[in-house]
Each structure stands twice: as structure tokens, then as C-alpha cells.
Design an enzyme around this catalytic site. Structure first.
Site: not given
Ligand code: NAD
Ligand code: UD1
Length: 323
Positions: A41, A146, A150, A214
């Protein structure tokens, strides 16, 4: 006794989903405290606002968490190690954030007797789908550390509910995209990665055949779900999904049309931890939280592309919302 305005601790509030959620809460006159270790972040993601306090600290440190929880009425727990691939390479490191760190937050929330804990779970808990769209009751067969982490969080939240009366709602976000998703890490979300490569005239890299699908949901819809969940009496588990899926090859085509950058993908070996098909049922989201996703994929991608094309200094201007 009801405290007004609510005081909400947002862990991971300086991150992608966190910063959008914080902005929405502030717009709704909530006092927000962010706890973030700034590992992925950025302080620049957050506005300067009289009702916002930022604490730099780590969820793996129980003192940091208990101190940050003091005086809070609600908690939105988002801090995590978010990469599926990284959890395979470093399962112990990943678990210290995603299990022990999460448990610190849940335990502190129970001790502080907050009125509601909302925490980020993930579609990754489902793993291999028996049928699509995925219902919350489906069997869970996570394919990655991962996803398992969760799931463990969900079980802990339920257990702390029975032991200490902690009211919690775990949100299984599907694949979230939008402004401020950092494309720079090799572990970044696929839309951020593909767009960054296309804008730099580089071929997107696809792991496997690109037919994996996805359910992509815009970050503004996630922020709305988080806020609704914090003030809802509903407890348990709820998908946050659009109910639509798209495969990666179709996604590259769509990004090509919207950016006018048409580059054939480069294929790399598939990853064993990769879920093949993902698409969430969102009936419960609609019934429990009265939330319907407001952004179609095309609209959300267009918004993201506008944001990415703006000069950096314009990025702190208001990002569009839909009421
Ligand atoms: P992000 O990496 O942008 O946000 C995570 C934040 O947590 C960052 O600001 C990071 O600095 C902070 N952080 C990480 N480890 C920490 C620690 N040990 N102590 C304090 N702060 C810490 O990711 P995001 O995409 O915003 O994800 C937010 C949440 O949503 C996560 O729990 C992630 O698993 C979940 N999630 C994300 C997605 C997605 O597609 N982005 C999908 C499903 C679930
Ligand atoms: C993502 C989130 C995870 C979340 C999950 C929910 C991130 C980094 N991961 O995982 O936190 O819990 O969705 O479904 O935000 N891929 C490529 N090329 C690339 C990058 C990715 O082919 O350059 C493929 C990956 O192999 C995967 C798909 O794209 O098949 C999605 O990848 P990614 O965006 O990392 O998402 P998830 O693994 O689904």
C-alpha cells in the site's frame, strides 16, 4: 451504547481495495483509522482528511493490532499477502500474514467487542468448481495455500463468533480490478498486468492456454459491499461477484479494442495452483446487503484506462462513483 459517528479500523487501508473503501467511508461521515505496514500500500493512495488517522504498523504484531483497535466500533480487515502464486513459493510467509495476522485482528476485535468485523475472504477458497456459478454452500477445495488460508480465516471468524459473540461477515471477493491496483509486481492482478504491458507496447503474458475464466468486479462495487456489510446485521459468508465470467483471451481482445493496442499474447507454462473457471453467484449479496454490481466489465475497464492515461499528478482527483 451506540457511538456516533462510527469509528472503523481498516487494516490494509492504504492498499488498492482499502483506499477505495476508506474514501467511501469518509464520504459517509465515518471516523477511520488505517493500520497498514505499507508493504504494497501507499500513503499517496489516501486523502488527507480530518476524520482519517493513519497508523503504520503490522497485523503480525499483536501489540500494533490491539493498540490500533482501541476505541473502534467496527473493523474492516483487508491487510494480507494477496498473491496466489506467492503463497505457493512462500507458504509460511504467506500464512503469517493471512492466518496469524488475521487471527490477531479477529482476536483484538473480539476483545474490543466491536459491533461488526468484516473481513476479506476470497473466491480462491472454492478451488475446483463442481458447478458454476459458485454458491456459498459449495464444497471448498482450495488449490493454493492462499485459498486455504482464507478458508481458515472463515473458520476462525465463525469460531470466535461462538466463543466470544464476535459478529462477523466474511466477503468472498472475486477478481477485483480498477484504479490504484499496482501493476509493478510480477504477482499483480491480471488486468493491471495486461493493461500495463499493452500500454507499453509489450505482449501480455498468459500462463497456460488463456482459456481460464474469472469473474471480474470493479473496485467501486467492492467498496460499496464493504460499507454495506459493516452496517448490516447479517453475519456469515457472502460472495461479492458479478455472476459473469470471461476468459483471458477474450479479456485481451476487449482490452485491445478499448486501448487500440492489439498485441498477440505470449504463452508461458500453466500454473498448478491456477483455478480454471471462476464465476460467483450473487443472490446472497443482493438479499443480504441489497448490493447489485453497478459497473459492467466494459465500463469498469474504460474507467480504468482513463485513469491510467491521466498524468500522475491528476490521480488524486476524485474517481467516479455510482450511487
Ligand atoms: P493490496 O496489496 O493493494 O492491499 C493489501 C494492503 O495490506 C496493502 O496496503 C499492504 O501494505 C497491507 N499489508 C499487507 N501485509 C500487511 C501486514 N502484515 N500488516 C499490515 N498491513 C499489511 O491488495 P488488495 O487487492 O487491496 O487486497 C485487499 C484484500 O482483499 C486482501 O485481503 C486480499 O486477499 C483480498 N482479496 C483481493 C482480491 C483482488 O482481486 N484484489 C480478491 C479477493 C480477495
Ligand atoms: C486474484 C487475487 C487474489 C484473490 C483472487 C479471487 C491478486 C494478485 N490476486 O487471484 O488476491 O483472492 O483473485 O479470485 O489480486 N495471469 C496471466 N498473466 C499474468 C497474470 C496473471 O496469465 O500476467 C493469469 C493467472 O495465471 C490466473 C489469472 O490470470 O489464471 C488471474 O490471475 P490473478 O489476477 O493473479 O488472479 P487470481 O490468481 O485469480
Amino acid at each position: 451504547m451506540l457511538t456516533f459517528p462510527p469509528h472503523i479500523l481498516v487494516t490494509g487501508g492504504a492498499g488498492f481495495i482499502g483506499s477505495h473503501s476508506v474514501e467511501l467511508l469518509l464520504e459517509n461521515n465515518v471516523n477511520v483509522r488505517v493500520l497498514d505496514n505499507l508493504s504494497s500500500g501507499h500513503l499517496s493512495n489516501l486523502p488527507s482528511h480530518p476524520q482519517l488517522e493513519v497508523v503504520v504498523g503490522d497485523i503480525r504484531n499483536s501489540d500494533d493490532v490491539h493498540t490500533a483497535m482501541q476505541g473502534m466500533t467496527h473493523c474492516l480487515h483487508l491487510a494480507a499477502q494477496v498473491s496466489v502464486a506467492n503463497s505457493v513459493e512462500d507458504p509460511i510467509g504467506s500464512a503469517t500474514h493471512n492466518i496469524l495476522g488475521a487471527l490477531n485482528v479477529m482476536h483484538a476485535a473480539a476483545t474490543a467487542k466491536v459491533s461488526k468485523l468484516v473481513y476479506a475472504s476470497s473466491a480462491a477458497v472454492y478451488g475446483i468448481p463442481a458447478q458454476l456459478p459458485l454458491l456459498e454452500e459449495a464444497d471448498l477445495q482450495p488449490l493454493s495455500p492462499y485459498g486455504l488460508e482464507k478458508w481458515v480465516d472463515e473458520r476462525y471468524a465463525t469460531l470466535l463468533g461462538s466463543l466470544h459473540g464476535l459478529p462477523s461477515l466474511g466477503l468472498r471477493y472475486f477478481n477485483v480490478y480498477g484504479p490504484r491496483q499496482d501493476p509493478s509486481s510480477p504477482y499483480a492482478g491480471v488486468i493491471a498486468r495486461f493493461l500495463d504491458r499493452l500500454m507499453n507496447q509489450q505482449a501480455p503474458t498468459v500462463f497456460g492456454d488463456g482459456l481460464q475464466s474469472r469473474d471480474f468486479i470493479y473496485v467501486g462495487d467492492i467498496a460499496s459491499a464493504n460499507m454495506a456489510a459493516l452496517f448490516s446485521p447479517q453475519c456469515g459468508i457472502c460472495n461479492v461477484a458479478t455472476g459473469q465470467q470471461i476468459d483471458l483471451l477474450e479479456l485481451i481482445d476487449l482490452l485491445g479494442q478499448l486501448t487500440n493496442c492489439h498485441l498477440a499474447p505470449q504463452h508461458l507454462p500453466a500454473k498448478a495452483e491456477d483455478i480454471r473457471y471462476s464465476c460467483g453467484d450473487n443472490q446472497r449479496l443482493s438479499e443480504w446487503l441489497t448490493i447489485e454490481p453497478k459497473w459492467s466489465l466494459k465500463e469498469g475497464l474504460s474507467e480504468l484506462i482513463n485513469y491510467v492515461r491521466k498524468p500522475y499528478f491528476a490521480h488524486d482527483q476524485q474517481i467516479n462513483r455510482r450511487a
